[in-house]
Design a protein around this motif. Sequence first.
Motif, PDB file in Angstrom:
ATOM      1  N   ALA A 119       0.831  -1.213   0.000  1.00 28.51           N
ATOM      2  CA  ALA A 119       0.000   0.000   0.000  1.00 28.51           C
ATOM      3  C   ALA A 119       0.863   1.260   0.000  1.00 28.51           C
ATOM      4  CB  ALA A 119      -0.932  -0.018   1.211  1.00 28.51           C
ATOM      5  N   VAL A 120       1.929   1.271   0.799  1.00 25.84           N
ATOM      6  CA  VAL A 120       2.812   2.442   0.834  1.00 25.84           C
ATOM      7  C   VAL A 120       3.563   2.584  -0.491  1.00 25.84           C
ATOM      8  CG1 VAL A 120       4.831   3.451   1.976  1.00 25.84           C
ATOM      9  CG2 VAL A 120       3.006   2.432   3.337  1.00 25.84           C
ATOM     10  N   ALA A 121       3.875   1.463  -1.134  1.00 20.91           N
ATOM     11  CA  ALA A 121       4.482   1.531  -2.461  1.00 20.91           C
ATOM     12  C   ALA A 121       3.558   2.279  -3.425  1.00 20.91           C
ATOM     13  CB  ALA A 121       4.777   0.123  -2.981  1.00 20.91           C
ATOM     14  N   GLY A 122       2.278   1.939  -3.412  1.00 25.41           N
ATOM     15  CA  GLY A 122       1.317   2.644  -4.256  1.00 25.41           C
ATOM     16  C   GLY A 122       1.154   4.093  -3.861  1.00 25.41           C
ATOM     17  N   LEU A 123       1.155   4.340  -2.550  1.00 27.69           N
ATOM     18  CA  LEU A 123       0.986   5.715  -2.072  1.00 27.69           C
ATOM     19  C   LEU A 123       2.165   6.588  -2.485  1.00 27.69           C
ATOM     20  CD1 LEU A 123      -0.718   7.663  -0.380  1.00 27.69           C
ATOM     21  CD2 LEU A 123       0.562   6.896   1.625  1.00 27.69           C
ATOM     22  N   LEU A 124       3.395   6.064  -2.379  1.00 25.19           N
ATOM     23  CA  LEU A 124       4.564   6.851  -2.778  1.00 25.19           C
ATOM     24  C   LEU A 124       4.544   7.116  -4.284  1.00 25.19           C
ATOM     25  CD1 LEU A 124       7.137   8.178  -1.713  1.00 25.19           C
ATOM     26  CD2 LEU A 124       8.365   6.078  -2.282  1.00 25.19           C
ATOM     27  N   TYR A 125       4.125   6.126  -5.056  1.00 23.00           N
ATOM     28  CA  TYR A 125       4.000   6.322  -6.504  1.00 23.00           C
ATOM     29  C   TYR A 125       3.050   7.482  -6.807  1.00 23.00           C
ATOM     30  CZ  TYR A 125       2.057   5.440 -11.171  1.00 23.00           C
ATOM     31  OH  TYR A 125       1.604   5.570 -12.458  1.00 23.00           O
ATOM     32  N   VAL A 126       1.934   7.523  -6.105  1.00 18.41           N
ATOM     33  CA  VAL A 126       0.947   8.583  -6.330  1.00 18.41           C
ATOM     34  C   VAL A 126       1.499   9.936  -5.889  1.00 18.41           C
ATOM     35  CG1 VAL A 126      -1.286   9.456  -5.543  1.00 18.41           C
ATOM     36  CG2 VAL A 126      -1.059   7.068  -6.245  1.00 18.41           C
ATOM     37  N   ILE A 127       2.133   9.995  -4.711  1.00 16.38           N
ATOM     38  CA  ILE A 127       2.656  11.267  -4.196  1.00 16.38           C
ATOM     39  C   ILE A 127       3.726  11.834  -5.131  1.00 16.38           C
ATOM     40  CG2 ILE A 127       3.976  12.313  -2.331  1.00 16.38           C
ATOM     41  CD1 ILE A 127       2.522  10.418  -0.407  1.00 16.38           C
ATOM     42  N   VAL A 128       4.694  10.978  -5.513  1.00 18.38           N
ATOM     43  CA  VAL A 128       5.757  11.446  -6.409  1.00 18.38           C
ATOM     44  C   VAL A 128       5.169  11.818  -7.771  1.00 18.38           C
ATOM     45  CG1 VAL A 128       7.900  10.789  -7.572  1.00 18.38           C
ATOM     46  CG2 VAL A 128       7.518  10.115  -5.203  1.00 18.38           C
ATOM     47  N   GLY A 129       4.168  11.052  -8.217  1.00 19.48           N
ATOM     48  CA  GLY A 129       3.529  11.383  -9.485  1.00 19.48           C
ATOM     49  C   GLY A 129       2.848  12.737  -9.451  1.00 19.48           C
ATOM     50  N   LEU A 130       2.191  13.061  -8.346  1.00 26.20           N
ATOM     51  CA  LEU A 130       1.559  14.374  -8.224  1.00 26.20           C
ATOM     52  C   LEU A 130       2.599  15.485  -8.194  1.00 26.20           C
ATOM     53  CD1 LEU A 130      -1.188  13.513  -5.563  1.00 26.20           C
ATOM     54  CD2 LEU A 130      -1.570  14.062  -7.976  1.00 26.20           C
ATOM     55  N   LEU A 131       3.727  15.230  -7.552  1.00 22.24           N
ATOM     56  CA  LEU A 131       4.776  16.240  -7.455  1.00 22.24           C
ATOM     57  C   LEU A 131       5.477  16.467  -8.791  1.00 22.24           C
ATOM     58  CD1 LEU A 131       6.379  15.267  -4.016  1.00 22.24           C
ATOM     59  CD2 LEU A 131       4.889  17.215  -4.494  1.00 22.24           C
ATOM     60  N   LEU A 185      20.506   4.889  -6.587  1.00 25.12           N
ATOM     61  CA  LEU A 185      21.350   5.592  -7.560  1.00 25.12           C
ATOM     62  C   LEU A 185      20.588   5.876  -8.849  1.00 25.12           C
ATOM     63  CD1 LEU A 185      24.772   3.744  -7.122  1.00 25.12           C
ATOM     64  CD2 LEU A 185      24.192   6.080  -6.410  1.00 25.12           C
ATOM     65  N   PHE A 186      19.797   4.907  -9.305  1.00 24.81           N
ATOM     66  CA  PHE A 186      19.007   5.105 -10.524  1.00 24.81           C
ATOM     67  C   PHE A 186      17.986   6.226 -10.348  1.00 24.81           C
ATOM     68  CE2 PHE A 186      15.108   4.197 -12.869  1.00 24.81           C
ATOM     69  CZ  PHE A 186      15.585   4.221 -14.176  1.00 24.81           C
ATOM     70  N   LEU A 187      17.320   6.248  -9.197  1.00 22.09           N
ATOM     71  CA  LEU A 187      16.318   7.285  -8.951  1.00 22.09           C
ATOM     72  C   LEU A 187      16.970   8.667  -8.899  1.00 22.09           C
ATOM     73  CD1 LEU A 187      14.063   5.523  -6.287  1.00 22.09           C
ATOM     74  CD2 LEU A 187      13.482   6.032  -8.663  1.00 22.09           C
ATOM     75  N   LEU A 188      18.107   8.762  -8.235  1.00 19.88           N
ATOM     76  CA  LEU A 188      18.788  10.050  -8.128  1.00 19.88           C
ATOM     77  C   LEU A 188      19.255  10.541  -9.491  1.00 19.88           C
ATOM     78  CD1 LEU A 188      20.901   9.543  -4.872  1.00 19.88           C
ATOM     79  CD2 LEU A 188      18.815  10.897  -5.145  1.00 19.88           C
ATOM     80  N   SER A 189      19.799   9.629 -10.300  1.00 16.54           N
ATOM     81  CA  SER A 189      20.256  10.037 -11.631  1.00 16.54           C
ATOM     82  C   SER A 189      19.082  10.448 -12.515  1.00 16.54           C
ATOM     83  CB  SER A 189      21.047   8.899 -12.290  1.00 16.54           C
ATOM     84  OG  SER A 189      20.225   7.766 -12.497  1.00 16.54           O
ATOM     85  N   ALA A 195      14.471  12.771 -16.393  1.00 17.80           N
ATOM     86  CA  ALA A 195      13.940  11.735 -17.287  1.00 17.80           C
ATOM     87  C   ALA A 195      13.206  10.699 -16.450  1.00 17.80           C
ATOM     88  CB  ALA A 195      15.074  11.085 -18.068  1.00 17.80           C
ATOM     89  N   TYR A 196      11.904  10.594 -16.650  1.00 15.98           N
ATOM     90  CA  TYR A 196      11.080   9.722 -15.809  1.00 15.98           C
ATOM     91  C   TYR A 196      10.467   8.611 -16.663  1.00 15.98           C
ATOM     92  CZ  TYR A 196      11.550  14.025 -13.161  1.00 15.98           C
ATOM     93  OH  TYR A 196      12.057  15.150 -12.536  1.00 15.98           O
ATOM     94  N   SER A 197      11.236   7.549 -16.834  1.00 15.67           N
ATOM     95  CA  SER A 197      10.779   6.413 -17.630  1.00 15.67           C
ATOM     96  C   SER A 197       9.845   5.537 -16.810  1.00 15.67           C
ATOM     97  CB  SER A 197      11.988   5.597 -18.093  1.00 15.67           C
ATOM     98  OG  SER A 197      12.670   5.056 -16.960  1.00 15.67           O
ATOM     99  N   GLY A 198       9.315   4.517 -17.464  1.00 17.56           N
ATOM    100  CA  GLY A 198       8.475   3.573 -16.741  1.00 17.56           C
ATOM    101  C   GLY A 198       9.240   2.875 -15.629  1.00 17.56           C
ATOM    102  N   ASN A 199      10.508   2.595 -15.854  1.00 12.40           N
ATOM    103  CA  ASN A 199      11.335   1.958 -14.837  1.00 12.40           C
ATOM    104  C   ASN A 199      11.522   2.875 -13.627  1.00 12.40           C
ATOM    105  OD1 ASN A 199      12.961  -0.126 -13.785  1.00 12.40           O
ATOM    106  ND2 ASN A 199      14.816   0.876 -14.524  1.00 12.40           N
ATOM    107  N   PHE A 200      11.559   4.180 -13.860  1.00  8.65           N
ATOM    108  CA  PHE A 200      11.667   5.139 -12.756  1.00  8.65           C
ATOM    109  C   PHE A 200      10.475   5.000 -11.820  1.00  8.65           C
ATOM    110  CE2 PHE A 200      10.284   9.209 -11.018  1.00  8.65           C
ATOM    111  CZ  PHE A 200      11.403   9.590 -10.292  1.00  8.65           C
TER     112      PHE A 200
END
Length: 293
Positions: A119-131, A185-189, A195-200
């Motif tokens: 659930a927190v994985a989904g929540l963080l995805y949503v929060i970062v997506g909104l930002l 490291l991948f997220l920071l780069s 660049a926000y790919s699907g893998n990001f």
Amino acid sequence: PYWKDDAGAEPGGGFMRGMSVGLPKPSKAVKWLLIINLAAFPLQLAFELGFSINLSDWFGATTGGFWQVWRYLTFQFLHDTSSLWHIALNMLGLYMFGTPLEQLWGSRRFPRFYLSCGAVAGLLYVIVGLLLGNPGWVPLIGASGGVYGILLACAVLLPHMKLILVVFPVPVRLAAVIIFGGMILFLLSSLRAGAYSGNFWSQVAHLGGAGMAAMWLWVIPRFGGMAQGAIRRASRGSWQSKMQRRQVEQADIDRILDKIRIEGLASLTRKEKHTLKEATLRQQREDRDISRL
């Protein structure tokens, strides 16, 4: 790539020393989680092929539907129908790491841990997506948020486990350091490059699951201990206050009894008679309570 030790080994030990091809039986909660995930997959296919309905749009975690709280649970049981690898690897990870962890924690605590990590994985995805302005209805699906949470828990609690990383067996702690280090490291780069790919977005969710696991392992026990300490202190303070009141009341009753002995019952005031009556009734209630023990 997953090994089982001799029969009778302690929880988690079956994944370390032996090289037999037998695999442990899935634990109770893991078994039901596997069943639900594997049953949802053909249901997704049936809706897509028969009705052209993508269940991910209705039940995946999305920034556009951030307020629909059921999505933070349901997305964990949906997978990419265009590739069997998505569900196969997630279910393998759930079985591989979930079984020894459930044996250690029990069938009540483990599913709460697993589902909260997801659930927190989904929540963080949503929060970062909104930002960052992620398109509102791009759904997140999959069990990997919970699986990464289990991986971190096993690295901390079951360090004797080993798993195959590329082609070599390595201790689970070393594997976790490599996996999560590479993820960060991948997220920071990606953030630096913009660049926000699907893998990001997948890695954002994975990090959210691992972050919730860290809360379970280090933060929640500390706050739980603090809460229990506060309850004990409050109970002790309440007991001391109660005993002080009893001492004051007993002193008043002793004075009234001395007055009766010296001056007689008729000398009591209305307030003194009421105090003596309340003390008598209280003593009778306490005697009844003791007799029931």
